[in-house]
Write a protein that holds these residues in place. Structure first.
Motif, PDB file in Angstrom:
ATOM      1  N   GLY A  70      55.736  10.796  46.627  1.00  0.00           N
ATOM      2  CA  GLY A  70      54.779   9.752  46.473  1.00  0.00           C
ATOM      3  C   GLY A  70      53.248  10.446  46.266  1.00  0.00           C
ATOM      4  N   SER A  71      53.135  11.702  46.565  1.00  0.00           N
ATOM      5  CA  SER A  71      52.075  12.376  46.406  1.00  0.00           C
ATOM      6  C   SER A  71      51.788  12.607  45.060  1.00  0.00           C
ATOM      7  CB  SER A  71      51.850  13.516  47.258  1.00  0.00           C
ATOM      8  OG  SER A  71      51.950  13.394  48.812  1.00  0.00           O
ATOM      9  N   LEU A  72      53.194  12.964  44.436  1.00  0.00           N
ATOM     10  CA  LEU A  72      53.032  13.237  43.020  1.00  0.00           C
ATOM     11  C   LEU A  72      52.689  12.268  42.131  1.00  0.00           C
ATOM     12  CD1 LEU A  72      53.719  15.366  40.883  1.00  0.00           C
ATOM     13  CD2 LEU A  72      56.040  14.607  40.927  1.00  0.00           C
ATOM     14  N   LEU A  73      53.051  11.052  42.538  1.00  0.00           N
ATOM     15  CA  LEU A  73      52.676   9.604  41.910  1.00  0.00           C
ATOM     16  C   LEU A  73      51.133   9.406  42.293  1.00  0.00           C
ATOM     17  CD1 LEU A  73      55.536   7.323  42.849  1.00  0.00           C
ATOM     18  CD2 LEU A  73      55.227   8.361  40.510  1.00  0.00           C
ATOM     19  N   THR A  74      50.742   9.705  43.295  1.00  0.00           N
ATOM     20  CA  THR A  74      49.330   9.193  43.479  1.00  0.00           C
ATOM     21  C   THR A  74      48.461  10.319  42.486  1.00  0.00           C
ATOM     22  OG1 THR A  74      49.841   8.819  45.778  1.00  0.00           O
ATOM     23  CG2 THR A  74      47.493   9.270  45.096  1.00  0.00           C
ATOM     24  N   VAL A  75      48.833  11.574  42.574  1.00  0.00           N
ATOM     25  CA  VAL A  75      47.988  12.516  41.660  1.00  0.00           C
ATOM     26  C   VAL A  75      48.087  12.621  40.357  1.00  0.00           C
ATOM     27  CG1 VAL A  75      47.479  14.944  41.572  1.00  0.00           C
ATOM     28  CG2 VAL A  75      48.036  14.347  43.716  1.00  0.00           C
ATOM     29  N   TYR A  76      49.196  12.254  39.822  1.00  0.00           N
ATOM     30  CA  TYR A  76      49.557  12.349  38.341  1.00  0.00           C
ATOM     31  C   TYR A  76      49.920  11.030  37.587  1.00  0.00           C
ATOM     32  CZ  TYR A  76      49.727  17.420  39.280  1.00  0.00           C
ATOM     33  OH  TYR A  76      49.237  18.563  39.553  1.00  0.00           O
ATOM     34  N   LEU A  78      49.076   7.680  35.714  1.00  0.00           N
ATOM     35  CA  LEU A  78      48.148   7.328  34.551  1.00  0.00           C
ATOM     36  C   LEU A  78      47.701   5.746  34.421  1.00  0.00           C
ATOM     37  CD1 LEU A  78      49.642   9.454  31.453  1.00  0.00           C
ATOM     38  CD2 LEU A  78      47.430   9.598  32.514  1.00  0.00           C
ATOM     39  N   SER A  79      46.423   5.539  33.759  1.00  0.00           N
ATOM     40  CA  SER A  79      46.157   4.103  33.803  1.00  0.00           C
ATOM     41  C   SER A  79      46.991   3.354  32.749  1.00  0.00           C
ATOM     42  CB  SER A  79      44.561   3.940  33.416  1.00  0.00           C
ATOM     43  OG  SER A  79      43.938   4.676  34.517  1.00  0.00           O
ATOM     44  N   PHE A  80      47.335   1.953  33.009  1.00  0.00           N
ATOM     45  CA  PHE A  80      48.168   1.324  32.131  1.00  0.00           C
ATOM     46  C   PHE A  80      49.481   1.980  31.818  1.00  0.00           C
ATOM     47  CE2 PHE A  80      43.629   0.789  31.175  1.00  0.00           C
ATOM     48  CZ  PHE A  80      43.219  -0.506  31.530  1.00  0.00           C
ATOM     49  N   THR A  81      49.861   2.863  32.797  1.00  0.00           N
ATOM     50  CA  THR A  81      51.320   3.713  32.492  1.00  0.00           C
ATOM     51  C   THR A  81      51.863   3.692  33.603  1.00  0.00           C
ATOM     52  OG1 THR A  81      50.165   4.863  30.601  1.00  0.00           O
ATOM     53  CG2 THR A  81      52.585   5.713  31.566  1.00  0.00           C
ATOM     54  N   GLU A  82      53.105   3.124  33.677  1.00  0.00           N
ATOM     55  CA  GLU A  82      54.237   3.476  34.811  1.00  0.00           C
ATOM     56  C   GLU A  82      54.771   4.794  34.827  1.00  0.00           C
ATOM     57  OE1 GLU A  82      58.035   1.399  36.293  1.00  0.00           O
ATOM     58  OE2 GLU A  82      57.541   0.532  34.702  1.00  0.00           O
ATOM     59  N   MET A  83      54.593   5.658  36.106  1.00  0.00           N
ATOM     60  CA  MET A  83      55.238   6.569  36.168  1.00  0.00           C
ATOM     61  C   MET A  83      56.613   6.746  37.153  1.00  0.00           C
ATOM     62  SD  MET A  83      53.445  10.053  37.834  1.00  0.00           S
ATOM     63  CE  MET A  83      54.171  11.513  37.960  1.00  0.00           C
ATOM     64  N   GLN A  84      57.525   7.391  36.581  1.00  0.00           N
ATOM     65  CA  GLN A  84      58.781   7.398  37.313  1.00  0.00           C
ATOM     66  C   GLN A  84      59.321   8.724  37.670  1.00  0.00           C
ATOM     67  OE1 GLN A  84      61.299   5.167  34.612  1.00  0.00           O
ATOM     68  NE2 GLN A  84      60.603   3.137  35.215  1.00  0.00           N
ATOM     69  N   ILE A  85      59.902   8.825  38.793  1.00  0.00           N
ATOM     70  CA  ILE A  85      60.501   9.915  39.120  1.00  0.00           C
ATOM     71  C   ILE A  85      62.128   9.767  39.258  1.00  0.00           C
ATOM     72  CG2 ILE A  85      60.753  12.045  40.919  1.00  0.00           C
ATOM     73  CD1 ILE A  85      58.036  11.564  39.575  1.00  0.00           C
ATOM     74  N   LEU A  86      62.864  10.359  38.371  1.00  0.00           N
ATOM     75  CA  LEU A  86      64.222  10.206  38.451  1.00  0.00           C
ATOM     76  C   LEU A  86      64.877  11.509  38.859  1.00  0.00           C
ATOM     77  CD1 LEU A  86      62.800   8.360  36.203  1.00  0.00           C
ATOM     78  CD2 LEU A  86      65.091   8.341  35.102  1.00  0.00           C
ATOM     79  N   ASN A  87      66.306  11.363  39.386  1.00  0.00           N
ATOM     80  CA  ASN A  87      67.006  12.266  39.719  1.00  0.00           C
ATOM     81  C   ASN A  87      67.621  12.969  38.386  1.00  0.00           C
ATOM     82  OD1 ASN A  87      69.041  10.781  39.267  1.00  0.00           O
ATOM     83  ND2 ASN A  87      69.873  10.447  41.197  1.00  0.00           N
ATOM     84  N   VAL A  88      68.382  14.173  38.480  1.00  0.00           N
ATOM     85  CA  VAL A  88      69.019  14.720  37.322  1.00  0.00           C
ATOM     86  C   VAL A  88      69.708  13.653  36.512  1.00  0.00           C
ATOM     87  CG1 VAL A  88      68.267  17.077  37.783  1.00  0.00           C
ATOM     88  CG2 VAL A  88      70.647  16.002  38.574  1.00  0.00           C
ATOM     89  N   GLN A  89      70.589  12.738  37.264  1.00  0.00           N
ATOM     90  CA  GLN A  89      71.432  11.932  36.767  1.00  0.00           C
ATOM     91  C   GLN A  89      70.771  10.706  35.975  1.00  0.00           C
ATOM     92  OE1 GLN A  89      71.992  13.034  40.074  1.00  0.00           O
ATOM     93  NE2 GLN A  89      73.370  14.586  39.057  1.00  0.00           N
ATOM     94  N   GLY A  90      69.518  10.610  36.213  1.00  0.00           N
ATOM     95  CA  GLY A  90      68.865   9.589  35.565  1.00  0.00           C
ATOM     96  C   GLY A  90      68.547   8.160  36.472  1.00  0.00           C
TER      97      GLY A  90
END
Length: 480
Positions: A70-76, A78-90
């Motif tokens: 969650g901290s990673l999402l908050t720090v990195y 981008l505006s008008f861009t969706e950020m996703q964190i996925l595991n190695v399987q997708g």
């Protein structure tokens, strides 16, 4: 629709060439613009992803590492861009939007990220149909694959701008095509209108109206065509006039001997005259008959030359002997006017030719010189070598020929003095006979001074003739 013709061909060719060029240029331009915008977005996201690699405090477990992600999402993010964190399987572990996918993502950017590269995918979101770009990168923790960082941004605004650029480029291309169409129509008209005028005038010329002329200051090939047709009409008028003069002249030439023949024939048939008068009449009939035969033969020779049916028999000809023979033939005629015939010749001016035809040429030239020379004058026949040629000059100091007549004197039917008799074919026939012998005939003259006619024939260098022929007797007063 433009009717078929040169105008249509010009317009179509210009239009097709310019249209193809514009289409190719516009496709290249739009592809380059699209690539520029898409590459700029990809570069921006890639640079942002690289900053995530410095983050080394995340946990990859589902429970313990959630706050760190969650901290990673908050720090990195981008505006008008969706950020996703996925595991190695997708599978999506967490994202910056409220939407949580139920299934593993299978787009190409994820497979590229799983192989160790920065993945890029452009397509439509399955659930919204929105055109997006996704960029993914596998992040490692302690040398092991930990998670995939994925950014998804909408391309709708970029595509709208690209669409506007496309519309502007299309409008510019349409304006250019309209200008090209107008220009090509103007160019086509500048060619077709003069051609139509020339065609119309040519049609009238074909109907016999040779006094009409093509008017207009046309340039380049059209100007040359118009000038050529005008010149052709002028020459046809001149030829017709010359032909009419010839018909008039030949009619007179034929009527005079025929009248004499008819008159003396009727006189002889009536009887009652002494033998001496009858003899005179028969001599006149014979002379006028020979004159008629000469006129007819001259016309027949010209006809054969025009139809390329003149036959020549080539053999060795000594021009000095030939000219001496001609002087003997014309000596009586020259003597009546007190004209001296003189010859100055090199030894053995041998050419290969038809002796009878060459004699016909020089007989005509010397006879003309006698006809147009003053009484108590001289005519010089000069034979010399010039390189591999034999040059014969017939020079007189007679009335000469004006500049206007000099350019026409070798034309068929042309007569410098129609009252002097003849058909006006002598020089034309002589010119063609000399050309049949691979030679040239030139005329140099000045009005009131005299005339020099030059005949240049190829010299026969190999002397394989039999014994020299005896020279003909010289004329009284002649020099050699």
């Amino acid at each position: 629709m433009i009717k078929k013709g040169i105008r249509r061909q010009i317009v179509m060719h210009y239009f097709i060439v310019v249209f193809s060029t514009l289409l190719l240029a516009e496709v290249i331009f739009l592809v380059a613009i699209r690539s520029y915008y898409y590459d700029s977005i990809y570069s921006h996201i890639t640079n942002h992803i690289k900053q995530v690699e410095d983050y080394q405090k995340f946990s990859t477990t589902m429970n313990d590492g959630k706050d760190d992600l969650g901290s990673l999402l908050t720090v990195y993010k981008l505006s008008f861009t969706e950020m996703q964190i996925l595991n190695v399987q997708g599978d999506v572990l967490i994202n910056s939007s409220e939407f949580q996918p139920d299934e593993s993502l299978k787009t190409s950017d994820i497979s590229q990220a799983q192989s160790g590269n920065i993945g890029r995918w452009v397509g439509r979101q399955p659930n919204t149909g929105e055109n997006v770009m996704a960029v993914s990168k596998m992040e490692q923790n302690n040398g092991q694959d930990a998670y995939i960082v994925r950014y998804v941004t909408s391309l709708e605004r970029v595509n709208d701008k690209l669409f506007n650029v496309t519309m502007i480029a299309t409008a510019v291309a349409a304006a250019v095509l309209a200008l090209v169409l107008a220009f090509s129509l103007g160019l086509a008209n500048s060619i077709v209108k003069p051609l139509n005028t020339i065609t119309a005038v040519s049609a009238q010329m074909a109907r016999g109206k040779f006094n009409i002329r093509i008017k207009g200051n046309y340039k380049y090939e059209l100007g040359e065509l118009a000038s050529t047709l005008n010149y052709m009409a002028q020459e046809i008028i001149r030829s017709n006039q010359v032909k009419d003069d010839f018909i008039s002249s030949i009619s007179h030439e034929l009527r005079t001997p025929l009248t004499s023949i008819k008159g003396w024939s009727e006189t002889i048939n009536s009887g009652g005259y002494d033998p001496e008068e009858t003899k005179i009449g028969m001599e006149i009939i014979t002379k006028e008959t020979e004159r008629l035969i000469g006129l007819v033969e001259e016309i027949l020779d010209f006809s054969k030359l025009q139809q390329n049916e003149m036959k020549v028999s080539f053999a060795r000809v000594d021009l000095k002997e030939l000219l001496q023979e001609i002087m003997l033939n014309l000596w009586t005629k020259a003597e009546k006017r007190s004209i001296e015939l003189r010859i100055d010749s090199v030894d053995k001016p041998i050419v290969e030719g038809d002796a009878n035809r060459l004699k016909q040429v020089f007989l005509n030239l010397v006879d003309n010189a006698i006809k147009f020379s003053h009484e108590n004058s001289a005519i010089d026949l000069i034979v010399s070598f010039e390189g591999n040629n034999v040059v014969v000059q017939v020079h007189d100091t007679g009335i000469g020929i004006s500049e206007d007549h000099l350019v026409k004197v070798k034309d068929r039917f042309f007569q410098v003095d129609p009252l002097n008799g003849g058909t006006g074919l002598g020089l034309a026939i002589s010119q063609q006979l000399v050309e049949l012998h691979h030679g040239i005939l030139l005329i140099q003259s000045e009005l009131g001074v005299g005339t020099t006619i030059v005949v240049r024939l190829p010299r026969l260098l190999e002397d394989d003739s039999p014994a020299d022929s005896p020279e003909l007797p010289m004329l009284p007063g002649a020099s050699s």
